[in-house]
Design a protein around this motif. Structure first.
Motif, mmCIF file in Angstrom:
data_model
loop_
_atom_site.group_PDB
_atom_site.id
_atom_site.type_symbol
_atom_site.label_atom_id
_atom_site.label_comp_id
_atom_site.label_asym_id
_atom_site.label_seq_id
_atom_site.Cartn_x
_atom_site.Cartn_y
_atom_site.Cartn_z
ATOM 1 N N ARG B 226 12.980 -0.444 -0.842
ATOM 2 C CA ARG B 226 12.985 -1.316 0.140
ATOM 3 C C ARG B 226 13.265 -0.467 1.646
ATOM 4 N NH1 ARG B 226 12.995 -6.903 0.449
ATOM 5 N NH2 ARG B 226 11.250 -6.530 -1.111
ATOM 6 N N ALA B 227 14.424 0.089 1.669
ATOM 7 C CA ALA B 227 14.973 0.566 2.691
ATOM 8 C C ALA B 227 14.660 1.684 3.287
ATOM 9 C CB ALA B 227 16.714 0.873 2.300
ATOM 10 N N ALA B 228 13.932 2.767 2.244
ATOM 11 C CA ALA B 228 13.540 3.981 2.682
ATOM 12 C C ALA B 228 12.248 4.239 2.022
ATOM 13 C CB ALA B 228 14.450 5.107 2.704
ATOM 14 N N PRO B 229 11.171 3.228 1.886
ATOM 15 C CA PRO B 229 10.076 3.583 1.019
ATOM 16 C C PRO B 229 9.420 4.813 0.882
ATOM 17 C CG PRO B 229 9.982 1.596 2.334
ATOM 18 C CD PRO B 229 10.841 2.405 3.029
ATOM 19 N N TYR B 230 8.967 5.134 -0.396
ATOM 20 C CA TYR B 230 8.374 6.410 -0.721
ATOM 21 C C TYR B 230 7.151 6.013 -1.581
ATOM 22 C CZ TYR B 230 11.176 5.406 -4.882
ATOM 23 O OH TYR B 230 11.898 4.554 -5.926
ATOM 24 N N ALA B 231 6.309 7.059 -1.859
ATOM 25 C CA ALA B 231 5.086 6.811 -2.763
ATOM 26 C C ALA B 231 4.354 5.794 -2.016
ATOM 27 C CB ALA B 231 5.430 6.518 -3.984
ATOM 28 N N ALA B 232 4.058 4.709 -2.765
ATOM 29 C CA ALA B 232 3.358 3.612 -2.212
ATOM 30 C C ALA B 232 4.165 2.357 -2.212
ATOM 31 C CB ALA B 232 1.924 3.331 -3.249
ATOM 32 N N TYR B 233 5.330 2.394 -2.210
ATOM 33 C CA TYR B 233 6.333 1.080 -2.242
ATOM 34 C C TYR B 233 6.156 0.246 -1.010
ATOM 35 C CZ TYR B 233 8.727 2.318 -6.743
ATOM 36 O OH TYR B 233 8.701 2.472 -8.105
ATOM 37 N N SER B 234 5.703 0.966 0.054
ATOM 38 C CA SER B 234 5.552 0.169 1.348
ATOM 39 C C SER B 234 4.669 -0.955 1.137
ATOM 40 C CB SER B 234 5.653 1.098 2.400
ATOM 41 O OG SER B 234 4.467 1.766 2.496
ATOM 42 N N GLU B 235 3.743 -0.485 0.112
ATOM 43 C CA GLU B 235 2.432 -1.367 0.043
ATOM 44 C C GLU B 235 2.840 -2.755 -1.071
ATOM 45 O OE1 GLU B 235 -1.062 0.852 -0.356
ATOM 46 O OE2 GLU B 235 0.082 2.346 0.821
ATOM 47 N N MET B 236 3.924 -2.467 -1.690
ATOM 48 C CA MET B 236 4.328 -3.635 -2.522
ATOM 49 C C MET B 236 5.081 -4.627 -2.083
ATOM 50 S SD MET B 236 2.712 -2.017 -5.340
ATOM 51 C CE MET B 236 1.609 -0.411 -5.100
ATOM 52 N N GLU B 237 4.822 -5.805 -2.673
ATOM 53 C CA GLU B 237 5.797 -6.966 -2.319
ATOM 54 C C GLU B 237 6.751 -7.148 -3.446
ATOM 55 O OE1 GLU B 237 3.578 -10.455 -1.412
ATOM 56 O OE2 GLU B 237 2.585 -9.227 0.362
#
Lengths: 160, 360
Positions: B226-237
């Motif tokens: 959440r704090a520093a998204p990597y891979a595709a985590y920025s697109e996950m809820e």
């Protein structure tokens, strides 16, 4: 409810050099916000990091080529940003920040045992990595290898 | 009268070698010292003699549970040094494998915790569930421990039919909701062994620099996804579960809730996975001189790699690994102070320690 106060990122990045009393600016490189200054003092830095509610991550030790000595990089996390501060060591020693930051205990001990760097102002308990032996043999190329019962180092015995 | 009880380095209550010297008054622990390094392997030093392909295989062996996380963190650092960006599908596959690894790590931990509580039936149930996750990892990667999924610029293997994994996710969620979570939260055995035991206060969690579920169970809402998204985590809820009691039960609850969140992430990643390449191809890899840092939220908490390279060199000049157990383990001292001696094996297990990572 968050236990740690979240400081706005921009304000924080501006505030840290001011609190440290240095004029240098942050440089973002290799996933880290670096703040390099010749006048930076590691204990002042630790005190400021505490005030900013920064979370200590680790210290990375580097042996520089030839006779350039050793360098330490301290890393803290603030709001998901990695902050990096580099220190070139004189005489293989630097002041410990253990009394200011409890989280550095094991990594200071590990670097002491692995690179023979002395963090002054603290006592060491062995991590057993090199218990009863000379610190610095594990990772420093200048370390003297242990002698075996034959009087040769382990490496010399393998060659033989 | 005080007396010292040394537990370890080889002891039936400890799965791996480390030593806890406990100062006791009667049955109460009043202080403790921890010792590690009994199987120190010098992997960081070994890495300096491996080329950029070999070093991935080497670092995969830092940990026997979260092997994928180590190659992911290393490859992300090396991608910064080689100026490569993995294709979107590779980023999704990285999320899928990382979350499957989190599932199998958390379920494994739940099983071991159950065993230490004297709850053998639960141990068997958890390991049966874990087996299903490992079957999926084996189907994807061909391996059950070291998956060899990551490479510079993407992943080595595709997931041919992402939706086929969904059936396992649904079964796992069902088992968690129907069996594991209710038993861990309502059974008298679990409650009496976990509630109020091994408390790590919020202030101590901050001062020790704890990470992962150990920190989140003491009220620290930190999660790199959440704090520093990597891979595709920025697109996950997803939610970041946080508990405030800081005891063994809170650490257990955080992991149980994280299993549910992992299932949520997996469902999104598998259904939204974009088509396309899974890596940047076999073009020559050129490193630039410098140091790159990468961090990933492993099942036990933050893993950080600092990787240094010199241009035209095949080998890294330095690889430094900060593993989550190295950050969390010193906190055990504060958790066991004031605890009953009989609770110490469960307390030390509650941080989900990995001695393999610690003795890297």
């Amino acid at each position: 409810m968050n236990a740690v106060a979240i400081i706005p990122e921009q304000n924080l990045l501006q505030a840290i050099p001011e609190k440290l009393g240095i004029s240098e600016r942050w440089v973002e490189k290799g996933g880290v916000h670096w703040l390099a200054s010749d006048t930076l003092h590691v204990r002042d830095l630790a005190a400021v990091m505490n005030k900013c509610h920064a979370r200590f991550i680790t210290i990375t030790a580097y042996q520089m080529p030839g006779d350039q000595g050793l360098r330490l990089e301290y890393h803290w996390d603030v709001n998901g940003n990695v902050l990096g501060f580099s220190f070139q060591l004189a005489a293989n020693s630097i002041e410990s920040i253990y009394d200011l930051c409890e989280a550095v205990d094991w990594i200071e001990r590990e670097i002491h045992e692995g690179f023979a760097i002395d963090f002054t102002g603290r006592e060491y308990e062995p991590l057993l990595l090199r218990q009863g032996d000379t610190p610095g043999v594990n990772l420093r190329e200048t370390g003297t290898p242990n002698k075996t019962a034959t009087g040769l180092s382990a490496q010399e015995e393998v060659k033989k | 009268m005080t007396y010292k009880i040394p537990m370890g380095p080889y002891h039936p209550a400890l799965e791996e070698p480390y030593k806890l010297d406990m100062i006791c008054e009667g049955e109460t622990v009043i202080d403790a010292k921890l010792h590690i390094g009994f199987n120190f392997r010098g992997i960081e030093h070994l890495a300096e003699s491996r080329n950029y392909i070999q070093v991935i295989a080497l670092m995969e062996r830092v940990c026997g549970i979260c092997s994928n996380i180590h190659t992911l963190t290393l490859c992300q650092a090396m991608e910064q040094l080689t100026n490569q960006t993995p294709p979107p599908r590779a980023q999704y596959i990285r999320v899928v494998v990382a979350e499957l690894e989190r599932l199998h790590s958390h379920v494994l931990w739940a099983g071991i915790a159950a065993k230490l509580m004297g709850f053998k039936t639960m141990f068997m149930t958890c390991f049966e569930i874990r087996e299903k996750v490992m079957d999926v990892l084996q189907a994807i990667s061909g391996n059950r421990v070291n998956y060899s999924m990551n490479r510079i610029g993407g992943v080595n293997r595709d997931i041919d039919d992402p939706l086929a994994v969904l059936a396992m996710i649904e079964q796992l969620e069902r088992e968690m909701v129907r069996t594991v979570i209710p038993i861990f939260t309502t059974s008298t055995t679990a409650r009496s062994r976990c509630a109020g035991i091994g408390v790590l206060t919020n202030q101590r969690a901050i001062s020790c620099g704890t990470v992962g579920p150990t920190a989140r169970a003491s009220g620290l809402p930190q999660d790199l996804r959440r704090a520093a998204p990597y891979a595709a985590y920025s697109e996950m809820e997803f939610e970041v579960p946080v508990q405030h009691d800081g005891d063994v039960r809170a650490r257990l609850l955080v992991r149980a809730l994280e299993i549910m969140e992992s299932c949520k992430i997996l469902r999104q990643a598998l259904t939204k996975m974009p088509s396309g390449d899974i890596n940047t191809g076999d073009a020559k890899i050129v490193f630039s001189t410098g140091t790159a840092t990468s961090r990933v939220e492993a099942p036990r908490g933050e893993v950080m790699y600092s990787v240094s390279w010199k241009e035209n060199s095949r080998n890294p000049s330095r690889v430094h690994v900060r593993t989550p157990t190295f950050a969390n383990m010193p906190a055990i001292r504060w958790m066991v102070m004031g605890a009953r001696l009989a609770d110490t094996p469960l307390i030390q297990a509650s941080i989900d320690p990995c001695y393999s990572c610690t003795d890297r």
